[in-house]
Design a protein around this motif. Structure first.
Motif, PDB file in Angstrom:
ATOM      1  N   LEU A 151       0.895  -1.072  -0.007  1.00  0.00           N
ATOM      2  CA  LEU A 151       0.067   0.093  -0.002  1.00  0.00           C
ATOM      3  C   LEU A 151       0.777   1.139  -0.021  1.00  0.00           C
ATOM      4  CD1 LEU A 151      -2.598  -1.098   2.518  1.00  0.00           C
ATOM      5  CD2 LEU A 151      -2.932  -0.965   0.022  1.00  0.00           C
ATOM      6  N   LYS A 152       0.522   2.165  -0.737  1.00  0.00           N
ATOM      7  CA  LYS A 152       1.155   3.635  -1.015  1.00  0.00           C
ATOM      8  C   LYS A 152       1.200   4.249   0.476  1.00  0.00           C
ATOM      9  CE  LYS A 152       0.375   5.319  -5.556  1.00  0.00           C
ATOM     10  NZ  LYS A 152      -0.483   6.050  -6.183  1.00  0.00           N
ATOM     11  N   SER A 153       2.116   4.689   0.979  1.00  0.00           N
ATOM     12  CA  SER A 153       2.254   5.651   2.254  1.00  0.00           C
ATOM     13  C   SER A 153       1.323   6.881   1.754  1.00  0.00           C
ATOM     14  CB  SER A 153       3.684   6.069   2.645  1.00  0.00           C
ATOM     15  OG  SER A 153       4.137   7.051   1.447  1.00  0.00           O
ATOM     16  N   SER A 154       0.693   7.421   2.815  1.00  0.00           N
ATOM     17  CA  SER A 154      -0.162   8.471   2.634  1.00  0.00           C
ATOM     18  C   SER A 154      -1.466   8.357   1.628  1.00  0.00           C
ATOM     19  CB  SER A 154       0.478   9.741   2.296  1.00  0.00           C
ATOM     20  OG  SER A 154       1.172   9.717   1.055  1.00  0.00           O
ATOM     21  N   LEU A 155      -1.917   7.006   1.599  1.00  0.00           N
ATOM     22  CA  LEU A 155      -3.002   6.791   0.876  1.00  0.00           C
ATOM     23  C   LEU A 155      -4.065   7.335   1.016  1.00  0.00           C
ATOM     24  CD1 LEU A 155      -3.783   4.474  -1.498  1.00  0.00           C
ATOM     25  CD2 LEU A 155      -4.792   3.175   0.623  1.00  0.00           C
ATOM     26  N   PRO A 156      -4.820   8.249   0.195  1.00  0.00           N
ATOM     27  CA  PRO A 156      -6.017   9.011   0.394  1.00  0.00           C
ATOM     28  C   PRO A 156      -7.156   7.949   0.704  1.00  0.00           C
ATOM     29  CG  PRO A 156      -5.250   9.322  -1.833  1.00  0.00           C
ATOM     30  CD  PRO A 156      -4.621   8.299  -1.114  1.00  0.00           C
ATOM     31  N   ALA A 157      -8.067   8.294   1.533  1.00  0.00           N
ATOM     32  CA  ALA A 157      -9.206   7.550   2.091  1.00  0.00           C
ATOM     33  C   ALA A 157     -10.004   7.386   0.772  1.00  0.00           C
ATOM     34  CB  ALA A 157      -9.960   8.466   3.013  1.00  0.00           C
ATOM     35  N   GLY A 158     -10.984   6.478   0.729  1.00  0.00           N
ATOM     36  CA  GLY A 158     -11.624   6.152  -0.360  1.00  0.00           C
ATOM     37  C   GLY A 158     -11.949   4.626  -0.698  1.00  0.00           C
ATOM     38  N   THR A 159     -12.634   4.354  -1.503  1.00  0.00           N
ATOM     39  CA  THR A 159     -13.221   2.762  -2.011  1.00  0.00           C
ATOM     40  C   THR A 159     -12.391   2.288  -3.255  1.00  0.00           C
ATOM     41  OG1 THR A 159     -15.376   3.341  -1.011  1.00  0.00           O
ATOM     42  CG2 THR A 159     -15.187   1.418  -2.665  1.00  0.00           C
ATOM     43  N   TYR A 160     -11.653   1.228  -2.760  1.00  0.00           N
ATOM     44  CA  TYR A 160     -10.688   0.866  -3.826  1.00  0.00           C
ATOM     45  C   TYR A 160     -10.945  -0.654  -4.312  1.00  0.00           C
ATOM     46  CZ  TYR A 160      -7.591   4.563  -2.212  1.00  0.00           C
ATOM     47  OH  TYR A 160      -6.874   5.699  -1.920  1.00  0.00           O
ATOM     48  N   THR A 161     -11.031  -0.895  -5.608  1.00  0.00           N
ATOM     49  CA  THR A 161     -11.483  -2.376  -5.874  1.00  0.00           C
ATOM     50  C   THR A 161     -10.574  -2.940  -6.776  1.00  0.00           C
ATOM     51  OG1 THR A 161     -12.334  -1.172  -7.924  1.00  0.00           O
ATOM     52  CG2 THR A 161     -14.123  -1.348  -5.984  1.00  0.00           C
ATOM     53  N   THR A 162     -10.765  -3.990  -6.920  1.00  0.00           N
ATOM     54  CA  THR A 162      -9.896  -5.172  -7.719  1.00  0.00           C
ATOM     55  C   THR A 162     -10.878  -6.377  -7.977  1.00  0.00           C
ATOM     56  OG1 THR A 162      -7.849  -6.300  -8.263  1.00  0.00           O
ATOM     57  CG2 THR A 162      -8.310  -6.175  -6.302  1.00  0.00           C
ATOM     58  N   ASP A 163     -10.533  -7.022  -9.334  1.00  0.00           N
ATOM     59  CA  ASP A 163     -10.889  -8.163  -9.490  1.00  0.00           C
ATOM     60  C   ASP A 163      -9.896  -9.328  -9.506  1.00  0.00           C
ATOM     61  OD1 ASP A 163      -9.812  -7.504 -11.720  1.00  0.00           O
ATOM     62  OD2 ASP A 163     -11.596  -7.934 -13.030  1.00  0.00           O
ATOM     63  N   GLN A 164      -8.822  -9.167  -8.528  1.00  0.00           N
ATOM     64  CA  GLN A 164      -7.786 -10.349  -8.836  1.00  0.00           C
ATOM     65  C   GLN A 164      -7.484 -10.237  -7.419  1.00  0.00           C
ATOM     66  OE1 GLN A 164      -5.002  -7.787 -11.259  1.00  0.00           O
ATOM     67  NE2 GLN A 164      -3.435  -7.960  -9.479  1.00  0.00           N
ATOM     68  N   ARG A 165      -6.822 -11.508  -7.323  1.00  0.00           N
ATOM     69  CA  ARG A 165      -5.999 -11.969  -6.078  1.00  0.00           C
ATOM     70  C   ARG A 165      -5.109 -10.894  -5.441  1.00  0.00           C
ATOM     71  NH1 ARG A 165      -1.253 -14.902  -4.241  1.00  0.00           N
ATOM     72  NH2 ARG A 165      -0.707 -14.746  -6.384  1.00  0.00           N
ATOM     73  N   VAL A 166      -5.255 -10.756  -3.919  1.00  0.00           N
ATOM     74  CA  VAL A 166      -4.224  -9.478  -3.473  1.00  0.00           C
ATOM     75  C   VAL A 166      -3.456 -10.266  -2.568  1.00  0.00           C
ATOM     76  CG1 VAL A 166      -4.333  -7.191  -2.351  1.00  0.00           C
ATOM     77  CG2 VAL A 166      -6.024  -7.783  -4.012  1.00  0.00           C
ATOM     78  N   VAL A 167      -2.095  -9.865  -2.290  1.00  0.00           N
ATOM     79  CA  VAL A 167      -1.389 -10.107  -1.431  1.00  0.00           C
ATOM     80  C   VAL A 167      -0.565  -8.790  -0.670  1.00  0.00           C
ATOM     81  CG1 VAL A 167       0.816 -11.324  -0.651  1.00  0.00           C
ATOM     82  CG2 VAL A 167      -0.635 -12.510  -2.471  1.00  0.00           C
ATOM     83  N   LEU A 168      -1.117  -8.471   0.600  1.00  0.00           N
ATOM     84  CA  LEU A 168      -0.718  -7.274   0.980  1.00  0.00           C
ATOM     85  C   LEU A 168       0.637  -7.498   1.883  1.00  0.00           C
ATOM     86  CD1 LEU A 168      -3.803  -5.728   2.874  1.00  0.00           C
ATOM     87  CD2 LEU A 168      -2.653  -4.799   0.715  1.00  0.00           C
ATOM     88  N   LYS A 169       1.504  -7.014   1.435  1.00  0.00           N
ATOM     89  CA  LYS A 169       2.922  -7.172   2.110  1.00  0.00           C
ATOM     90  C   LYS A 169       3.685  -6.053   1.846  1.00  0.00           C
ATOM     91  CE  LYS A 169       5.496  -9.410  -1.795  1.00  0.00           C
ATOM     92  NZ  LYS A 169       5.817 -10.973  -2.053  1.00  0.00           N
TER      93      LYS A 169
END
Length: 181
Positions: free
Chosen positions: A71-89
């Motif tokens: 995730l980007k630092s200083s990510l603005p608030a909002g609704t984020y979408t994707t139709d693919q698998r996500v690995v948060l690291k």
């Protein structure tokens, strides 16, 4: 004592009580944190969404494609979408701060490999159509996590795992497909 006055049911020292009663939603066959329900609410409400992955500067992840997401630092608030698998690291932890509401609507599976911290005045919700898996190295998880499928915790093996502290909600089987926590 349970609500019916049954004294044979006793809460543990933390005053938690678990019985064999199954949850029945107020609106049959609908859990309001399921991916399908929330996707429809967002669409019906005309809420602007931003991509998790793309070449767009509004994307949530540093990479433009692929499952890996830092995730980007200083990510603005909002609704984020994707139709693919996500690995948060990425770093050992990611902190959402500055107030605001963040919704991540993922039409696939989510794996979390870093701590998620939320400062006061901020809300973060991950809504996933598939499964959510928490890596064994994660020790802090703040926010609301809803999986239409299973919610699982990876393990390093007997006695090797660190304690996971959850400050928020975990919802499994939001899609009412018989999955579990």
């Amino acid at each position: 004592r349970d609500r019916g006055g049954n004294q044979s049911l006793k809460a543990n020292p933390n005053r938690w009580l678990v019985t064999d009663n199954k949850f029945t939603p107020a609106r049959p066959n609908t859990i309001k944190t399921s991916h399908g329900y929330m996707k429809a609410v967002i669409k019906r409400g005309g809420t602007a969404t931003k991509p998790m992955f793309s070449n767009d500067s509004q994307r949530a992840c540093k990479g433009a494609s692929g499952a890996d997401c830092q995730l980007k630092s200083s990510l603005p608030a909002g609704t984020y979408t994707t139709d693919q698998r996500v690995v948060l690291k990425g770093t050992a932890s990611y902190t959402f701060s500055g107030g605001g509401d963040y919704i991540f609507l993922i039409d696939d599976n989510l794996t979390i490999k870093s701590n998620i911290i939320i400062e006061a005045g901020t809300t973060v919700t991950f809504i996933v159509s598939g499964n959510i898996t928490i890596d064994a190295d994660v020790t802090n998880l703040h926010g609301i996590y809803s999986a239409d499928g299973n919610f699982t915790f990876a393990s390093l093996g007997a006695g090797a795992d660190s304690q996971l502290t959850v400050e928020g909600n975990i919802i499994a089987n939001a899609g009412l497909s018989g999955k579990s926590l």
